[in-house]
Design an enzyme around this catalytic site. Structure first.
Site, short mmCIF file in Angstrom:
data_model
loop_
_atom_site.label_atom_id
_atom_site.label_comp_id
_atom_site.label_asym_id
_atom_site.label_seq_id
_atom_site.Cartn_x
_atom_site.Cartn_y
_atom_site.Cartn_z
CG ASN A 7 -1.85 1.13 1.31
OD1 ASN A 7 -1.77 2.06 0.50
ND2 ASN A 7 -2.75 1.09 2.26
NE ARG A 93 -6.15 1.64 -0.24
CZ ARG A 93 -6.22 2.77 0.44
NH1 ARG A 93 -5.16 3.21 1.08
NH2 ARG A 93 -7.32 3.46 0.50
CG HIS A 182 -13.25 3.50 3.03
ND1 HIS A 182 -14.05 4.48 3.58
CD2 HIS A 182 -11.99 3.82 3.36
CE1 HIS A 182 -13.30 5.36 4.20
NE2 HIS A 182 -12.04 4.99 4.07
CG HIS A 210 -14.16 1.85 6.57
ND1 HIS A 210 -13.33 0.75 6.59
CD2 HIS A 210 -13.35 2.92 6.79
CE1 HIS A 210 -12.09 1.14 6.82
NE2 HIS A 210 -12.07 2.46 6.93
CG LEU A 211 -18.04 4.30 11.19
CD1 LEU A 211 -18.89 4.29 12.45
CD2 LEU A 211 -18.60 5.29 10.18
NE ARG A 286 -7.57 6.57 20.30
CZ ARG A 286 -6.66 5.92 19.63
NH1 ARG A 286 -6.17 4.82 20.10
NH2 ARG A 286 -6.19 6.37 18.49
CD GLU A 386 -9.04 -0.92 4.23
OE1 GLU A 386 -8.56 -0.54 5.32
OE2 GLU A 386 -9.41 -0.14 3.35
P1 ADP Z 1 -7.60 5.32 9.10
O1 ADP Z 1 -8.78 5.82 8.35
O2 ADP Z 1 -6.50 6.31 9.21
O3 ADP Z 1 -7.16 3.91 8.73
P2 ADP Z 1 -8.51 4.06 11.57
O4 ADP Z 1 -9.45 3.08 10.94
O5 ADP Z 1 -7.30 3.57 12.23
O6 ADP Z 1 -8.15 5.26 10.60
O7 ADP Z 1 -9.38 4.89 12.65
C1 ADP Z 1 -8.88 5.99 13.32
C2 ADP Z 1 -9.96 6.52 14.24
O8 ADP Z 1 -10.33 5.49 15.16
C3 ADP Z 1 -9.53 7.71 15.09
O9 ADP Z 1 -10.55 8.69 15.11
C4 ADP Z 1 -9.37 7.09 16.47
O10 ADP Z 1 -9.63 8.03 17.46
C5 ADP Z 1 -10.45 6.05 16.43
N1 ADP Z 1 -10.25 5.07 17.52
C6 ADP Z 1 -9.26 4.16 17.64
N2 ADP Z 1 -9.38 3.51 18.84
C7 ADP Z 1 -10.47 4.04 19.45
C8 ADP Z 1 -11.13 3.80 20.69
N3 ADP Z 1 -10.67 2.90 21.54
N4 ADP Z 1 -12.24 4.53 20.98
C9 ADP Z 1 -12.70 5.46 20.12
N5 ADP Z 1 -12.13 5.73 18.94
C10 ADP Z 1 -11.03 5.03 18.60
#
Ligand code: ADP
Length: 401
Positions: A7, A93, A182, A210-211, A286, A386
């Site tokens: 990637n 990717r 995504h 996908h969040l 977080r 992924e």
């Molecule tokens: P990317 O799109 O960069 O791959 P990720 O899928 O790793 O991102 O998601 C990042 C998001 O997930 C950030 O907003 C992070 O705060 C949130 N996140 C990770 N762990 C937690 C948690 N334990 N509680 C709440 N949100 C979290």
């Protein structure tokens, strides 16, 4: 039999090495800050006795060519890939496959030209992905290389859902339409949901959420995507870390005229300074949920806006699908934030969906089922993967070619 997944970003190279038909992970690594004086490279791997180990390096990695060399060197040093001839394929990717690619493809010169032609649609991503492809093709010229596109899964979206209500010539001449992103993650978690529910994917109506820092929703009918929230670019749809998602396009004309902002300034505003960050100054969910829990007003507002938009999409996609069997939460936020899952399902009871708060608060690595016993649809938390999905699709293309 080993498969390498790459990637390649503008200043980073993520990679994972898989082995065997079950595609177990042998190693995963990341080289960051490519082009800087001090780049950081790290590799986690499983050694021959099954122990997890780590290698770290800090050195100058001038470009992607050097990054591939550093990666090959670290894989050799760890013993997980002593010779590149052990590889049966390399999966890449690729962010934008436009309308040209509905499926993953074996890469040849024609494919490279087609990915190049899509650069105007993904000016940040496709050039970086291509860089990885070119260097890998030089480095292991005799190993089949496969491109797996983020957009491909969404190519089944029907015309009435992918078109914008703009002059049709803009679609015909410039391919202005919804593409969605995504796709690898949406497709992976939908398959996992079907396996978990022990029902054929073809029989299910699924909404996948996908969040992560970027966020998107997809409506999947009988295994095929019929709508998704991201559009021509990953800016549309849900509220994201720093992206606004949906808004009235006239806001741009207004700001352009009243605040004298040019296109680049507007682009930066909507992509980098909006979303959660724009509302509360923070883009990490977080930190936001913690601050919201302590009563911080702006953080509460940002959280409420994020979940409200999400709920609207869930409702819209239930309507688009004509019912839903399963809703899947994934990505860093979807997998980890119980509060986001709770708030975005609150009020869906009228549609027969209800979440069990105790189950929702459980934290586990495996698939978690969080619906209440009387819920009409399953609510699942499924960790996305992924890289695994790219490896699986790469193997499939190689086996079929
Ligand atoms: P990317 O799109 O960069 O791959 P990720 O899928 O790793 O991102 O998601 C990042 C998001 O997930 C950030 O907003 C992070 O705060 C949130 N996140 C990770 N762990 C937690 C948690 N334990 N509680 C709440 N949100 C979290």
């Amino acid at each position: 039999m080993k498969i390498l997944v790459l990637n390649s970003g503008s200043s980073s190279l993520k990679f994972q090495l898989f082995m065997g038909r079950d595609l177990s992970v042998l190693a995963s690594g990341l080289i960051e800050q490519i082009g800087n004086v001090q780049s950081a490279a790290q590799l986690s791997f499983v050694d021959s006795s099954g122990l997890e180990k780590e290698l770290k390096r800090s050195e100058s990695v001038a470009d992607h060519r050097e990054a591939i060399m550093v990666m090959a060197d670290m894989l050799r040093e760890s013993g997980v890939l002593v010779d590149t001839s052990e590889l049966v394929g390399v999966g890449h990717r690729v962010v934008h496959g436009g309308e040209a690619f509905h499926q993953p493809v074996r890469i040849d010169e024609t494919v490279i030209v087609a990915i190049e032609a899509l650069i105007p649609l993904a000016p940040l991503h496709n050039p970086a992905n291509l860089m990885g492809i070119r260097v890998a093709m030089e480095h292991v010229a005799n190993i089949p290389q496969v491109a797996v596109f983020d957009t491909a899964f969404h190519q089944s979206i029907p015309e009435h859902a992918y078109l914008y209500a703009l002059p049709y010539a803009l679609y015909e001449e410039q391919k202005i339409r919804r593409y969605g992103f995504h796709g690898t993650s949406h497709s992976y978690v939908a398959q996992q949901a079907a396996l978990y529910l022990d029902r054929p994917l073809e029989d299910l109506h699924i909404i996948t959420l996908h969040l992560g820092n970027g966020a998107s929703a997809a409506a999947i009918r009988n295994g095929k995507c019929i709508d998704t929230s991201m559009g021509l670019t990953p800016l549309e749809g849900l509220v994201m870390g720093t992206r606004s998602g949906d808004l009235d396009p006239a806001i741009l004309f207004y700001l352009g005229r009243e605040n004298d902002l040019d296109m680049d300034a507007l682009d930066t505003l909507l992509n980098k300074e909006s979303g959660l960050k724009g509302i509360c100054g923070e883009n990490d969910m977080r930190t936001i949920s913690e601050a919201a829990g302590q009563g911080d007003k702006q953080s509460r507002l940002a959280l409420a806006m994020f979940c409200y938009r999400l709920k609207k999409y869930i409702g819209a996609y239930i309507a688009a699908l004509g019912g839903v069997d399963c809703i899947v939460f994934t990505g860093g936020i979807g997998e980890n934030s119980a509060i986001v899952r709770q708030l975005s399902c609150q009020g869906l009871e009228w549609l027969g969906l209800s979440l069990d708060e105790d189950k929702n608060n459980i934290r586990q690595q495996e698939i978690l089922e969080i619906q209440a016993p009387d819920s009409r649809a399953s609510l699942l938390v499924i960790p996305t993967d992924e890289e695994y999905e790219i490896a699986r699709q790469t193997l499939q293309v190689i086996n079929n070619s």
